[in-house]
Design a protein around this motif. Structure first.
Motif, PDB file in Angstrom:
ATOM      1  N   UNK A  84      15.223   8.616  49.696  1.00 37.49           N
ATOM      2  CA  UNK A  84      15.934   9.674  50.412  1.00 37.49           C
ATOM      3  C   UNK A  84      14.988  10.483  51.299  1.00 37.49           C
ATOM      4  N   UNK A  85      13.767  10.700  50.842  1.00 33.86           N
ATOM      5  CA  UNK A  85      12.782  11.432  51.636  1.00 33.86           C
ATOM      6  C   UNK A  85      12.428  10.648  52.897  1.00 33.86           C
ATOM      7  N   UNK A  86      12.323   9.346  52.770  1.00 34.65           N
ATOM      8  CA  UNK A  86      12.024   8.494  53.924  1.00 34.65           C
ATOM      9  C   UNK A  86      13.157   8.548  54.943  1.00 34.65           C
ATOM     10  N   UNK A  87      14.395   8.471  54.488  1.00 35.54           N
ATOM     11  CA  UNK A  87      15.540   8.552  55.406  1.00 35.54           C
ATOM     12  C   UNK A  87      15.555   9.895  56.133  1.00 35.54           C
ATOM     13  N   UNK A  88      15.262  10.955  55.395  1.00 35.38           N
ATOM     14  CA  UNK A  88      15.199  12.280  56.009  1.00 35.38           C
ATOM     15  C   UNK A  88      14.089  12.338  57.055  1.00 35.38           C
ATOM     16  N   UNK A  89      12.973  11.666  56.769  1.00 38.45           N
ATOM     17  CA  UNK A  89      11.847  11.654  57.706  1.00 38.45           C
ATOM     18  C   UNK A  89      12.179  10.874  58.967  1.00 38.45           C
ATOM     19  N   UNK A  90      12.968   9.801  58.834  1.00 36.68           N
ATOM     20  CA  UNK A  90      13.411   9.056  60.017  1.00 36.68           C
ATOM     21  C   UNK A  90      14.215   9.982  60.937  1.00 36.68           C
ATOM     22  N   UNK A  91      15.103  10.765  60.346  1.00 31.85           N
ATOM     23  CA  UNK A  91      15.904  11.716  61.126  1.00 31.85           C
ATOM     24  C   UNK A  91      14.994  12.693  61.860  1.00 31.85           C
ATOM     25  N   UNK A  92      14.047  13.282  61.122  1.00 30.59           N
ATOM     26  CA  UNK A  92      13.152  14.279  61.715  1.00 30.59           C
ATOM     27  C   UNK A  92      12.298  13.674  62.831  1.00 30.59           C
ATOM     28  N   UNK A  93      11.823  12.449  62.612  1.00 30.94           N
ATOM     29  CA  UNK A  93      10.938  11.810  63.594  1.00 30.94           C
ATOM     30  C   UNK A  93      11.686  11.476  64.884  1.00 30.94           C
ATOM     31  N   UNK A  94      12.857  10.899  64.757  1.00 36.23           N
ATOM     32  CA  UNK A  94      13.633  10.536  65.948  1.00 36.23           C
ATOM     33  C   UNK A  94      14.004  11.792  66.740  1.00 36.23           C
ATOM     34  N   UNK A  95      14.388  12.824  66.016  1.00 34.17           N
ATOM     35  CA  UNK A  95      14.738  14.068  66.707  1.00 34.17           C
ATOM     36  C   UNK A  95      13.511  14.680  67.389  1.00 34.17           C
ATOM     37  N   UNK A  96      12.373  14.670  66.704  1.00 30.84           N
ATOM     38  CA  UNK A  96      11.165  15.280  67.259  1.00 30.84           C
ATOM     39  C   UNK A  96      10.677  14.543  68.505  1.00 30.84           C
ATOM     40  N   UNK A  97      10.637  13.194  68.447  1.00 30.67           N
ATOM     41  CA  UNK A  97      10.125  12.452  69.599  1.00 30.67           C
ATOM     42  C   UNK A  97      11.040  12.616  70.816  1.00 30.67           C
ATOM     43  N   UNK A  98      12.333  12.864  70.575  1.00 29.51           N
ATOM     44  CA  UNK A  98      13.258  13.129  71.683  1.00 29.51           C
ATOM     45  C   UNK A  98      13.101  14.557  72.195  1.00 29.51           C
ATOM     46  N   UNK A  99      12.981  15.504  71.268  1.00 27.14           N
ATOM     47  CA  UNK A  99      12.842  16.908  71.657  1.00 27.14           C
ATOM     48  C   UNK A  99      11.580  17.151  72.479  1.00 27.14           C
ATOM     49  N   UNK A 100      10.502  16.421  72.170  1.00 19.96           N
ATOM     50  CA  UNK A 100       9.254  16.574  72.914  1.00 19.96           C
ATOM     51  C   UNK A 100       9.486  16.316  74.398  1.00 19.96           C
ATOM     52  N   UNK A 345      19.883  12.714  46.192  1.00 22.27           N
ATOM     53  CA  UNK A 345      20.294  12.301  47.540  1.00 22.27           C
ATOM     54  C   UNK A 345      20.745  13.490  48.377  1.00 22.27           C
ATOM     55  N   UNK A 346      21.289  14.507  47.730  1.00 20.74           N
ATOM     56  CA  UNK A 346      21.767  15.692  48.462  1.00 20.74           C
ATOM     57  C   UNK A 346      20.619  16.582  48.893  1.00 20.74           C
ATOM     58  N   UNK A 347      19.607  16.719  48.043  1.00 20.08           N
ATOM     59  CA  UNK A 347      18.477  17.606  48.349  1.00 20.08           C
ATOM     60  C   UNK A 347      17.558  16.993  49.397  1.00 20.08           C
ATOM     61  N   UNK A 348      17.292  15.687  49.296  1.00 19.53           N
ATOM     62  CA  UNK A 348      16.276  15.080  50.148  1.00 19.53           C
ATOM     63  C   UNK A 348      16.797  14.557  51.477  1.00 19.53           C
ATOM     64  N   UNK A 349      17.968  14.008  51.522  1.00 19.86           N
ATOM     65  CA  UNK A 349      18.496  13.481  52.777  1.00 19.86           C
ATOM     66  C   UNK A 349      19.798  14.153  53.170  1.00 19.86           C
ATOM     67  N   UNK A 350      20.656  14.350  52.207  1.00 20.25           N
ATOM     68  CA  UNK A 350      21.918  15.021  52.479  1.00 20.25           C
ATOM     69  C   UNK A 350      22.989  14.100  53.005  1.00 20.25           C
TER      70      UNK A 350
END
Length: 400
Positions: A84-100, A345-350
């Motif tokens: 779940x932490x990895x899935x959450x990190x995928x979300x953060x990474x894709x959003x960050x590389x686009x936001x940059x 699953x709710x805490x780490x990825x949601x």
């Protein structure tokens, strides 16, 4: 020992500039590259080079030590939490590389793509490529210019042209016309390499450096990143493409979480990140890539810290919720296992957890798990429909 850029030395101690440049360029600890750079609207071109400094050696040692500490810490993380932490990190990474790049996105939008609840949406191809880093079967070739073009077509070309049809590639492999990188005020900061024959020539040099195992990984991915951005082979999407390739190569040496948090840290250090490019471009920096390698390595080092801090905070949050949850719930061991999976699953990825994943976590049949879910009090579990019309189950965190 600090390593001031030549451009800083020029402004601080102009009398020492030429001497320092000569010492660095001719040092036996210097690696030279068949790649010249020129600051926009300036006459002089400089051959590029990288100095193996004490600071780089120390940064490398620190990064590898942090990696060992991270691997040890991850051994205590439950598999579902890690997933779940990895899935959450995928979300953060894709959003960050686009936001940059100034591309607006929301976490909810990208999470829906990552979880599979939305198909053929914006970011689908980018998410698919980042998720491919997580599997050994997701091998991608980046050896030739043709490989780079094929990857770009799958990764982001469709999205780029949907946003602006004029950014469709019109050369044999890359762009045919020139392209400028401008500031917010419209000032030209850099003009990409031109024409396409020169793009291909320099990109081949750059790919050779990326695959040169005689150069330490941290140095070659940083140098690749700078050269790729300097060449700017596409009309748009260069930054996102370069960051993915760098992440991909870092994942081959370090834990894959590094590849899924790098853009997050670049975004947090966005001012420093762009300053590294500007300073390296400077005519007074005379082609010295060392400050860029050092600065980029510092961002990689900070990525390890970010992972550790975020993971520890999430685990503390999980522990806090677990204590409150177990004071509320009733039921047998299996019911508590289901609650625990829903909580993680709710805490780490949601994004929730599927019936199939619950069956795998508990080792029980569908009917057995379904029976326990049906007997959990109303309001404790939220059901939704994910990709492929599969039901997704989430813990209602409001109860804790």
């Amino acid at each position: 020992m600090e390593y001031d850029s030549l451009s800083k030395i020029y402004y601080k101690h102009p009398a020492e500039h030429n001497k320092t440049y000569a010492e660095r360029f001719n040092s036996p600890l210097t690696r030279h590259f068949d790649f010249q750079i020129q600051e926009y609207n300036h006459r002089s071109k400089y051959p590029t080079f990288f100095c193996y400094t004490e600071k780089f050696a120390m940064l490398t040692e620190i990064i590898y030590r942090k990696h060992e500490d991270l691997l040890q810490a991850l051994q205590a993380v439950p598999p579902l939490v890690m997933e779940q932490f990895i899935l959450s990190s995928v979300v953060d990474e894709v959003r960050a590389t686009s936001d940059i790049e100034g591309i607006h996105s929301t976490r909810k939008e990208i999470k829906e793509v990552v979880s599979g609840s939305v198909q053929s949406a914006r970011f689908s191809s980018i998410v698919a490529k980042y998720k491919s880093i997580l599997t050994d079967s997701g091998q991608i070739s980046f050896k030739t210019c043709e490989d780079i073009r094929a990857f770009y077509d799958e990764f982001i070309h469709k999205e780029v042209t949907a946003n602006d049809p004029t950014h469709k590639l019109d050369g044999d492999l890359f762009r045919r016309d020139s392209v400028d990188i401008t500031s917010a005020s419209g000032k030209i900061l850099h003009r990409g390499v031109y024409p396409e024959e020169r793009i291909i020539e320099l990109l081949n040099v750059t790919l050779g450096i990326l695959h040169d195992t005689d150069i330490p990984l941290l140095a070659r991915v940083a140098i690749f990143h700078y050269f790729f951005e300097y060449i700017h082979p596409f009309y748009d999407g260069n930054g996102r493409t370069a960051r993915f390739i760098v992440s991909y190569f870092l994942a081959s040496r370090f834990h894959r979480l590094i590849a899924l948090r790098l853009s997050v840290l670049i975004k947090k250090n966005k001012k420093k990140y762009y300053e590294l490019f500007r300073e390296t471009d400077s005519e007074w920096n005379c082609g010295d890539l060392t400050p860029f390698v050092l600065g980029f390595s510092e961002i990689v080092s900070a990525t390890f810290d970010d992972i550790s801090i975020l993971l520890n905070n999430k685990i503390m949050q999980l522990t806090k919720y677990r204590q409150k949850l177990y004071a509320l719930i009733e039921g047998d061991k299996l019911t508590k296992e289901i609650y625990e999976a829903l909580l993680q699953s709710s805490v780490f990825f949601g994004g929730g957890i599927s019936m199939e994943r619950l069956m795998k976590v508990t080792g029980k049949s569908r009917n057995t798990v379904k029976y326990r879910l049906d007997n959990i009090p109303t309001g404790h579990v939220v059901e939704s429909v994910g990709g492929g019309s599969k039901k997704i189950y989430k813990l209602n965190l409001a109860i804790v």
